[in-house]
Design an enzyme around this catalytic site. Structure first.
Site, short mmCIF file in Angstrom:
data_model
loop_
_atom_site.label_atom_id
_atom_site.label_comp_id
_atom_site.label_asym_id
_atom_site.label_seq_id
_atom_site.Cartn_x
_atom_site.Cartn_y
_atom_site.Cartn_z
N TRP B 155 0.82 -1.22 0.00
CA TRP B 155 0.00 0.00 0.00
C TRP B 155 0.84 1.26 0.00
O TRP B 155 0.56 2.20 0.72
CB TRP B 155 -0.95 0.01 1.20
CG TRP B 155 -1.89 -1.14 1.21
CD1 TRP B 155 -1.87 -2.20 2.05
CD2 TRP B 155 -2.98 -1.36 0.31
NE1 TRP B 155 -2.88 -3.08 1.75
CE2 TRP B 155 -3.58 -2.58 0.68
CE3 TRP B 155 -3.51 -0.66 -0.79
CZ2 TRP B 155 -4.68 -3.13 0.00
CZ3 TRP B 155 -4.60 -1.19 -1.45
CH2 TRP B 155 -5.17 -2.42 -1.06
N GLU B 360 -2.64 6.48 6.52
CA GLU B 360 -1.90 7.28 7.51
C GLU B 360 -2.55 7.17 8.90
O GLU B 360 -2.64 8.15 9.63
CB GLU B 360 -1.73 8.73 7.03
CG GLU B 360 -0.92 8.75 5.73
CD GLU B 360 -0.17 10.05 5.47
OE1 GLU B 360 0.03 10.84 6.40
OE2 GLU B 360 0.23 10.25 4.31
#
Lengths: 253, 376
Positions: B155, B360
């Site tokens: 990712w 994140e």
């Protein structure tokens, strides 16, 4: 050599304006550097890049005009002279005040917008030239500096174009197609805050009021007629009616 | 609204004008083709937008964090894929290099990133280490003059396109014995997976990073050996402000489309905005978006003031990303069937918004961070 762009701050063309007591209320509108003046700023930046010298902004307007000045400085102009005036001023009054600044600056050439997005008078550029006794070329789409005393320019007409040679100093007004204005860069924005903006109150340049007083302002309202013709029963008649409406009412054919 | 400085307004207005002119028209086509937006990034580089927050001495524009957030919001409004690429390259690798890099590393790696000649990527996540990054398995083996890295990262935004990767790898046996390395695209042994088939953000490529015996010399260790996880988490504090700003931009764009539509569309003989069901919905969304924006600015101001901003960044990301998902979903509802059509853009914003609650640090991780900060 010194190149000057005269700029003004106007409402964004896409801003939603409101009428308030017979005047346009600008308090909620996004105000921008007049897009026609943006061509003027771009042109003097290109002239400076090509021939060296200084690119100077001369602005007229109320305190908020400083935002437009910062934009022009962030695009790359070196410094600015700001004639500050709150309230209305007609183009001839503005031009006389600006002419005093220009007489002192003694530039090689001056550019400004071909029209002004707020009042649309077309008068500012030619009036500045008149006040200084300098030549003026309106609606220029190309400009080539030959030397410090003369330049060639293309002037667009409705059905053609003219190339002219003009003695300098002169005032030229812009037209779309003159150039492609750049965006300010972020480093440019950082540098702009350190650049000089010399502020002169308009009264010091003899502006005592406006000679054309605005009595009221109104926004054009466009009503959609939304006429629908039923073509399911007698399509030929409906088509004839459509042609008649387009010809007589809409006047497009 | 909290006041902005003249300069911050000029940044916002400039990026807004640029993004709506240059990015907005092409965003649907990039979503459709899934092409990495190099031409768009080139234009951003010219304006100094890829190194916004990096000081001028290192090739950036030296902007404050508030300006950075304002710019990211405007970019996301026009094209959320471009915004996440910018947020990652400037918020993570550039920020980490600035904070933990040596002057020599800054000269060699930060400058090209800040000038926008390179794009940077951040490689922490692995197939089996997402919310628990300390479980990562990529290993760095000590050899003469450097380290040899082996493992798989998953990712990774801009993988395969970026020139520089900040890779976190295990350098010891304890759970947190992790070190950050600067890996270059052309390093022998580094390869990439194909871009993942994602729900949204199609133009922002996300792919696997495969490290097979990649030699990284000592001068490309970023920060302290064994402190890589802490460096990465510091990077994420900064990155989260960027993602929160991206979420606000997405929410505002979808909201504006819904607001304008409700003013045009008529049903039962009147504008649909005059129905309480629509009017109240818009009122709630407008309030949420304004609140989210304030949280983002408040985190950015805290960062500018130089203190710790872990709590503020987590709050901003948690709330702004939830707002983005809600606003885009409800915008579709306001547009009805038209909202479900690609022509009206809101379905794309909905697809783009969802991942902001995931990458994140998921919303759950933000809550974990906030809960810990409460007792710190």
């Amino acid at each position: 050599m010194k190149f000057v762009a005269i700029i003004r701050q106007v409402p964004d063309g896409e801003a939603k304006l409101r009428e308030e007591g017979g005047r346009i209320d600008l308090s909620g509108a996004t105000m921008i550097l007049d897009q026609m003046d943006e061509y003027a700023v771009e042109e003097i930046l290109q002239l400076k890049e090509k021939h060296g010298g200084e690119a100077v902004i001369v602005a007229f307007g109320p305190e908020r005009t400083k935002e437009a000045i910062r934009t022009a400085l962030a695009m790359g102009a070196d410094r600015a002279v700001f004639v500050k005036h709150e309230g209305d001023a007609d183009p001839i009054t503005e031009a006389k005040a600006l002419a005093k600044v220009l007489a002192e600056e003694a530039p090689t050439v001056v550019f400004t917008g071909g029209q002004q997005a707020d009042w649309d008078s077309y008068a500012l550029g030619p009036a500045v030239a008149e006040a200084l006794g300098w030549p003026s070329v309106a609606w220029t789409t190309a400009f080539e500096l030959e030397d410090e005393t003369q330049a060639t320019a293309q002037h667009d007409l409705d059905e053609g174009a003219q190339r002219v040679r003009v003695r300098l100093p002169a005032v030229l007004t812009t037209q779309q197609g003159l150039n492609e204005p750049r965006y300010p860069t972020l480093p440019g924005i950082m540098k702009a805050k350190k650049k000089e903006i010399k502020e002169i109150p308009a009264e010091e340049l003899g502006v005592t009021g406006t000679k054309v007083e605005i009595l009221s302002q109104a926004i054009v309202k466009i009503e959609r007629k939304q006429k629908i013709l039923d073509g399911t029963k007698e399509p030929e008649k409906a088509a004839e009616e459509l042609v008649r409406l387009l010809h007589e009412e809409a006047k497009v054919i | 609204m909290l006041p902005l400085s003249e300069e911050q307004k000029l940044v916002r207005d400039t990026v807004r004008a640029f993004a709506r002119e240059e990015l907005w028209p092409l965003a649907p086509a990039y979503d459709e083709s899934g092409e990495y937006p190099w031409p768009q990034l080139g234009k951003l580089a010219e304006l100094g937008l890829l190194g916004m927050a990096t000081p001028e001495a290192w090739g950036g524009a030296g902007m404050d964090a508030v300006s950075w957030a304002l710019a990211l919001e405007e970019l996301a409004y026009a094209d959320p894929s471009v915004a996440v690429i910018v947020s990652v390259t400037s918020g993570l690798p550039q920020y980490m290099l600035l904070k933990f890099g040596t002057d020599e590393q800054k000269e060699r790696f930060l400058k090209p990133l800040a000038r926008g000649e390179w794009i940077g990527a951040f490689a922490l996540t692995e197939p089996q280490a997402g919310s628990d990054p300390a479980a990562l398995k990529t290993r760095a083996r000590r050899v003469e003059g450097g380290w040899v890295l082996s493992g798989t990262k998953a990712w990774i935004t801009s993988a395969g396109q970026a020139q520089l990767y900040v890779v976190m790898a295990r350098t010891g046996e304890e759970r947190k014995a992790i070190t950050a390395f600067l890996v270059l695209k052309d390093d022998p042994g580094l390869s990439f997976g194909l871009p993942e088939a994602k729900m949204g953000l199609h133009a922002a490529h996300t792919a696997e990073l495969r490290l097979e015996e990649v030699f990284v010399p000592d001068e490309r260790v970023l920060g302290e050996v064994g402190r890589g996880l802490s460096h990465a988490l510091a990077g994420l504090d900064s990155g989260r402000i960027g993602i929160a700003a991206q979420a606000v931009g997405i929410a505002q764009a979808a909201f504006d489309i819904a607001r304008d539509y409700a003013d045009e569309r008529e049903q039962f003989g009147r504008k649909i905005r005059d129905f309480e069901g629509v009017g109240f919905k818009l009122a709630e969304l407008d309030t949420k978006i304004a609140a989210a924006r304030h949280l983002v600015w408040s985190a950015a101001r805290r960062k500018d003031a130089g203190g710790r901003f872990t709590l503020e960044a987590a709050r901003a990301k948690l709330f702004a990303t939830d707002t983005a998902v809600t606003a885009t979903r409800e915008a579709i509802q306001v547009l009805g069937a038209n909202g479900y059509h690609k022509d009206y853009r809101v379905e794309r914003y909905y697809r783009d918004a969802k991942v902001t609650e995931i990458y994140e640090g998921t919303s759950e991780i933000q809550k974990l961070v906030i809960a810990r900060e409460l007792y710190r």
